[in-house]
Design a protein around this motif. Structure first.
Motif, PDB file in Angstrom:
ATOM      1  N   LEU A 216     -23.649 -31.715 -23.437  1.00 44.09           N
ATOM      2  CA  LEU A 216     -23.686 -30.262 -23.360  1.00 44.09           C
ATOM      3  C   LEU A 216     -22.292 -29.793 -22.994  1.00 44.09           C
ATOM      4  CD1 LEU A 216     -26.898 -29.772 -21.158  1.00 44.09           C
ATOM      5  CD2 LEU A 216     -26.773 -29.953 -23.642  1.00 44.09           C
ATOM      6  N   VAL A 217     -21.759 -28.855 -23.752  1.00 48.59           N
ATOM      7  CA  VAL A 217     -20.434 -28.308 -23.469  1.00 48.59           C
ATOM      8  C   VAL A 217     -20.604 -26.864 -23.016  1.00 48.59           C
ATOM      9  CG1 VAL A 217     -18.135 -27.833 -24.369  1.00 48.59           C
ATOM     10  CG2 VAL A 217     -19.416 -29.814 -25.225  1.00 48.59           C
ATOM     11  N   LEU A 218     -20.201 -26.606 -21.788  1.00 46.32           N
ATOM     12  CA  LEU A 218     -20.316 -25.266 -21.217  1.00 46.32           C
ATOM     13  C   LEU A 218     -18.924 -24.633 -21.170  1.00 46.32           C
ATOM     14  CD1 LEU A 218     -22.769 -23.694 -20.047  1.00 46.32           C
ATOM     15  CD2 LEU A 218     -21.971 -24.344 -17.777  1.00 46.32           C
ATOM     16  N   SER A 219     -18.843 -23.399 -21.606  1.00 44.92           N
ATOM     17  CA  SER A 219     -17.567 -22.686 -21.605  1.00 44.92           C
ATOM     18  C   SER A 219     -17.814 -21.227 -21.258  1.00 44.92           C
ATOM     19  CB  SER A 219     -16.893 -22.789 -22.980  1.00 44.92           C
ATOM     20  OG  SER A 219     -15.681 -22.073 -23.019  1.00 44.92           O
ATOM     21  N   ASN A 220     -17.151 -20.774 -20.209  1.00 41.70           N
ATOM     22  CA  ASN A 220     -17.264 -19.366 -19.815  1.00 41.70           C
ATOM     23  C   ASN A 220     -18.717 -18.940 -19.634  1.00 41.70           C
ATOM     24  OD1 ASN A 220     -16.191 -16.833 -19.149  1.00 41.70           O
ATOM     25  ND2 ASN A 220     -16.378 -16.094 -21.252  1.00 41.70           N
ATOM     26  N   GLY A 221     -19.513 -19.829 -19.012  1.00 43.67           N
ATOM     27  CA  GLY A 221     -20.896 -19.487 -18.692  1.00 43.67           C
ATOM     28  C   GLY A 221     -21.877 -19.561 -19.831  1.00 43.67           C
ATOM     29  N   GLN A 222     -21.442 -20.082 -20.992  1.00 45.36           N
ATOM     30  CA  GLN A 222     -22.320 -20.182 -22.151  1.00 45.36           C
ATOM     31  C   GLN A 222     -22.235 -21.575 -22.761  1.00 45.36           C
ATOM     32  OE1 GLN A 222     -20.455 -16.773 -24.245  1.00 45.36           O
ATOM     33  NE2 GLN A 222     -22.465 -15.790 -24.171  1.00 45.36           N
ATOM     34  N   LEU A 223     -23.294 -21.977 -23.436  1.00 46.03           N
ATOM     35  CA  LEU A 223     -23.265 -23.255 -24.147  1.00 46.03           C
ATOM     36  C   LEU A 223     -22.419 -23.110 -25.405  1.00 46.03           C
ATOM     37  CD1 LEU A 223     -26.805 -24.914 -24.092  1.00 46.03           C
ATOM     38  CD2 LEU A 223     -24.684 -25.780 -23.123  1.00 46.03           C
ATOM     39  N   ALA A 224     -21.336 -23.875 -25.450  1.00 46.67           N
ATOM     40  CA  ALA A 224     -20.452 -23.846 -26.616  1.00 46.67           C
ATOM     41  C   ALA A 224     -20.853 -24.885 -27.646  1.00 46.67           C
ATOM     42  CB  ALA A 224     -19.005 -24.072 -26.192  1.00 46.67           C
ATOM     43  N   ALA A 225     -21.489 -25.965 -27.191  1.00 46.60           N
ATOM     44  CA  ALA A 225     -21.915 -27.023 -28.109  1.00 46.60           C
ATOM     45  C   ALA A 225     -22.958 -27.886 -27.418  1.00 46.60           C
ATOM     46  CB  ALA A 225     -20.731 -27.886 -28.549  1.00 46.60           C
ATOM     47  N   GLN A 226     -23.829 -28.508 -28.215  1.00 40.89           N
ATOM     48  CA  GLN A 226     -24.859 -29.394 -27.695  1.00 40.89           C
ATOM     49  C   GLN A 226     -25.241 -30.369 -28.794  1.00 40.89           C
ATOM     50  OE1 GLN A 226     -28.440 -27.440 -26.366  1.00 40.89           O
ATOM     51  NE2 GLN A 226     -29.538 -29.350 -25.955  1.00 40.89           N
ATOM     52  N   ALA A 231     -20.803 -34.712 -32.466  1.00 39.36           N
ATOM     53  CA  ALA A 231     -20.973 -33.294 -32.790  1.00 39.36           C
ATOM     54  C   ALA A 231     -20.455 -32.398 -31.679  1.00 39.36           C
ATOM     55  CB  ALA A 231     -22.442 -32.996 -33.069  1.00 39.36           C
ATOM     56  N   ALA A 232     -20.849 -32.710 -30.423  1.00 37.10           N
ATOM     57  CA  ALA A 232     -20.512 -31.825 -29.312  1.00 37.10           C
ATOM     58  C   ALA A 232     -19.060 -31.951 -28.876  1.00 37.10           C
ATOM     59  CB  ALA A 232     -21.439 -32.099 -28.127  1.00 37.10           C
ATOM     60  N   LEU A 233     -18.449 -33.115 -29.127  1.00 37.77           N
ATOM     61  CA  LEU A 233     -17.052 -33.327 -28.753  1.00 37.77           C
ATOM     62  C   LEU A 233     -16.189 -33.499 -30.001  1.00 37.77           C
ATOM     63  CD1 LEU A 233     -17.484 -35.722 -25.687  1.00 37.77           C
ATOM     64  CD2 LEU A 233     -17.144 -33.243 -25.679  1.00 37.77           C
ATOM     65  N   SER A 234     -16.467 -32.693 -30.993  1.00 41.74           N
ATOM     66  CA  SER A 234     -15.690 -32.734 -32.228  1.00 41.74           C
ATOM     67  C   SER A 234     -14.273 -32.214 -31.973  1.00 41.74           C
ATOM     68  CB  SER A 234     -16.360 -31.861 -33.291  1.00 41.74           C
ATOM     69  OG  SER A 234     -16.321 -30.497 -32.907  1.00 41.74           O
ATOM     70  N   ASP A 235     -13.394 -32.451 -32.924  1.00 44.41           N
ATOM     71  CA  ASP A 235     -12.023 -31.945 -32.802  1.00 44.41           C
ATOM     72  C   ASP A 235     -12.012 -30.431 -32.632  1.00 44.41           C
ATOM     73  OD1 ASP A 235     -10.907 -34.446 -33.016  1.00 44.41           O
ATOM     74  OD2 ASP A 235     -10.555 -34.317 -35.179  1.00 44.41           O
ATOM     75  N   ALA A 236     -12.896 -29.757 -33.357  1.00 44.48           N
ATOM     76  CA  ALA A 236     -12.936 -28.293 -33.280  1.00 44.48           C
ATOM     77  C   ALA A 236     -13.349 -27.823 -31.891  1.00 44.48           C
ATOM     78  CB  ALA A 236     -13.888 -27.745 -34.340  1.00 44.48           C
ATOM     79  N   VAL A 237     -14.357 -28.487 -31.287  1.00 43.96           N
ATOM     80  CA  VAL A 237     -14.814 -28.097 -29.946  1.00 43.96           C
ATOM     81  C   VAL A 237     -13.738 -28.392 -28.910  1.00 43.96           C
ATOM     82  CG1 VAL A 237     -16.493 -28.585 -28.123  1.00 43.96           C
ATOM     83  CG2 VAL A 237     -17.260 -28.353 -30.489  1.00 43.96           C
ATOM     84  N   LEU A 238     -13.110 -29.561 -28.998  1.00 43.60           N
ATOM     85  CA  LEU A 238     -12.063 -29.900 -28.029  1.00 43.60           C
ATOM     86  C   LEU A 238     -10.911 -28.904 -28.105  1.00 43.60           C
ATOM     87  CD1 LEU A 238     -11.853 -33.805 -28.171  1.00 43.60           C
ATOM     88  CD2 LEU A 238     -13.182 -32.346 -26.649  1.00 43.60           C
ATOM     89  N   ALA A 239     -10.580 -28.495 -29.313  1.00 43.14           N
ATOM     90  CA  ALA A 239      -9.490 -27.533 -29.474  1.00 43.14           C
ATOM     91  C   ALA A 239      -9.878 -26.162 -28.936  1.00 43.14           C
ATOM     92  CB  ALA A 239      -9.095 -27.431 -30.944  1.00 43.14           C
ATOM     93  N   GLU A 240     -11.097 -25.724 -29.227  1.00 43.41           N
ATOM     94  CA  GLU A 240     -11.525 -24.377 -28.844  1.00 43.41           C
ATOM     95  C   GLU A 240     -11.816 -24.274 -27.354  1.00 43.41           C
ATOM     96  OE1 GLU A 240     -12.605 -20.415 -28.968  1.00 43.41           O
ATOM     97  OE2 GLU A 240     -11.658 -21.619 -30.542  1.00 43.41           O
ATOM     98  N   VAL A 241     -12.534 -25.271 -26.789  1.00 45.11           N
ATOM     99  CA  VAL A 241     -12.996 -25.184 -25.404  1.00 45.11           C
ATOM    100  C   VAL A 241     -11.983 -25.752 -24.417  1.00 45.11           C
ATOM    101  CG1 VAL A 241     -14.781 -25.936 -23.786  1.00 45.11           C
ATOM    102  CG2 VAL A 241     -15.418 -25.217 -26.095  1.00 45.11           C
ATOM    103  N   PHE A 242     -11.431 -26.929 -24.749  1.00 39.82           N
ATOM    104  CA  PHE A 242     -10.551 -27.611 -23.805  1.00 39.82           C
ATOM    105  C   PHE A 242      -9.062 -27.422 -24.121  1.00 39.82           C
ATOM    106  CE2 PHE A 242     -14.571 -29.932 -23.662  1.00 39.82           C
ATOM    107  CZ  PHE A 242     -14.782 -30.024 -22.292  1.00 39.82           C
ATOM    108  N   ARG A 243      -8.753 -26.877 -25.289  1.00 40.92           N
ATOM    109  CA  ARG A 243      -7.366 -26.668 -25.713  1.00 40.92           C
ATOM    110  C   ARG A 243      -6.584 -27.975 -25.761  1.00 40.92           C
ATOM    111  NH1 ARG A 243      -7.966 -21.920 -28.173  1.00 40.92           N
ATOM    112  NH2 ARG A 243      -8.684 -20.287 -26.781  1.00 40.92           N
ATOM    113  N   VAL A 244      -7.218 -29.043 -26.251  1.00 33.04           N
ATOM    114  CA  VAL A 244      -6.537 -30.331 -26.391  1.00 33.04           C
ATOM    115  C   VAL A 244      -6.846 -30.943 -27.748  1.00 33.04           C
ATOM    116  CG1 VAL A 244      -6.555 -30.841 -23.902  1.00 33.04           C
ATOM    117  CG2 VAL A 244      -8.457 -31.633 -25.340  1.00 33.04           C
TER     118      VAL A 244
END
Length: 265
Positions: A216-226, A231-244
């Motif tokens: 489960l990826v939580l960002s700014n109080g909302q679920l960003a991915a699950q 799927a949940a730690l895709s390149d797109a999610v890491l870039a958008e949520v973690f900025r890495v």
């Protein structure tokens, strides 16, 4: 299809005037290891406390949590303590108790009030928990004599001793050396394999990818991915949520993720 075991519906939480959770909904299975990840301040600890029913009523603005279709708000404190074993951040024991007695505190929700007079079942639960957390050798030592990492493992053993169907662990590997980080995650994964639902907050994306059945990826109080790690730690999610950006590989059949470079805004 099997009905979800732990559900949260539209959780909204406000702390000190700030909206921390913004309508989070979940449906989790009866067993498995769920990694809850996200940046600092995303609301991970608040979500964990909401799931365990540990938030003051005025903080939970709306939403419900159900365990096996029962609203946890209808359960007594002791009933909740038997169903949810919660390991908070920054746990501390200030009394010079033997490690065995600290771990035995996990049996309190089951009626065990004297660590020196445990039932056979309670003693067996304590023994299993100490073995899983690798603290058996410390059994007779005072917890105040142990290092910070060793105390963290004792705290984990106390939670495991509850033998609750749901384990909620908030950064249980934060102060551990690499070997014991792996040992603890392996132990929690084994607990999930034994039929428990284990939710672990962690900042270690590599260990989350290796051990979690779901992320489960939580960002700014909302679920960003699950979903699955990929799927949940895709390149797109890491870039958008973690900025890495991350280095990825497969080793021993397990996914390897290493945050590698800061992603420019």
């Amino acid at each position: 299809m099997t009905a979800p075991f732990l559900t949260a519906d539209d959780l909204q939480v406000r702390l000190a005037g700030r909206e921390v959770l913004k309508g989070v909904s979940l449906a989790l299975p009866q067993q498995g290891l769920i990694a809850l990840v996200g940046p600092n301040g995303a609301g991970k600890t608040t979500l964990l406390r909401a799931l365990a029913g540990l938030l003051p009523a005025h903080d939970l603005i709306r939403g419900t949590v159900k365990l096996d279709q029962t609203d946890i708000a209808t359960l007594s404190i002791r009933e909740r303590a038997r169903r949810f074993a919660y390991l908070p951040q920054g746990h501390a024991v200030h009394w010079p108790l033997p490690v065995h007695d600290v771990v035995a505190l996990g049996r309190y929700p089951h009626g065990a009030t004297d660590p020196s007079r445990l039932s056979e079942a309670d003693e067996a639960a304590v023994t299993r928990a100490m073995r899983t957390a690798d603290v058996t050798l410390f059994s007779a030592r005072s917890i105040t004599e142990l290092s910070g990492g060793e105390r963290s493992r004792v705290a984990l053993a106390r939670v495991l001793a509850v033998e609750a169907p749901v384990i909620l662990a908030d950064e249980p590997i934060a102060s551990l050396d690499p070997r014991h980080q792996i040992d603890v995650m392996r132990g929690l994964h084994a607990a999930a394999g034994d039929g428990k639902l284990v939710i672990v907050v962690t900042h270690d994306l590599g260990l989350a990818a290796r051990f979690a059945d779901q992320v489960l990826v939580l960002s700014n109080g909302q679920l960003a991915a699950q979903g699955s790690c990929d799927a949940a730690l895709s390149d797109a999610v890491l870039a958008e949520v973690f900025r890495v950006d991350a280095y990825r590989a497969v080793h021993g059949g397990a996914t390897v993720i290493v945050p590698w470079a800061e992603r420019s805004q």
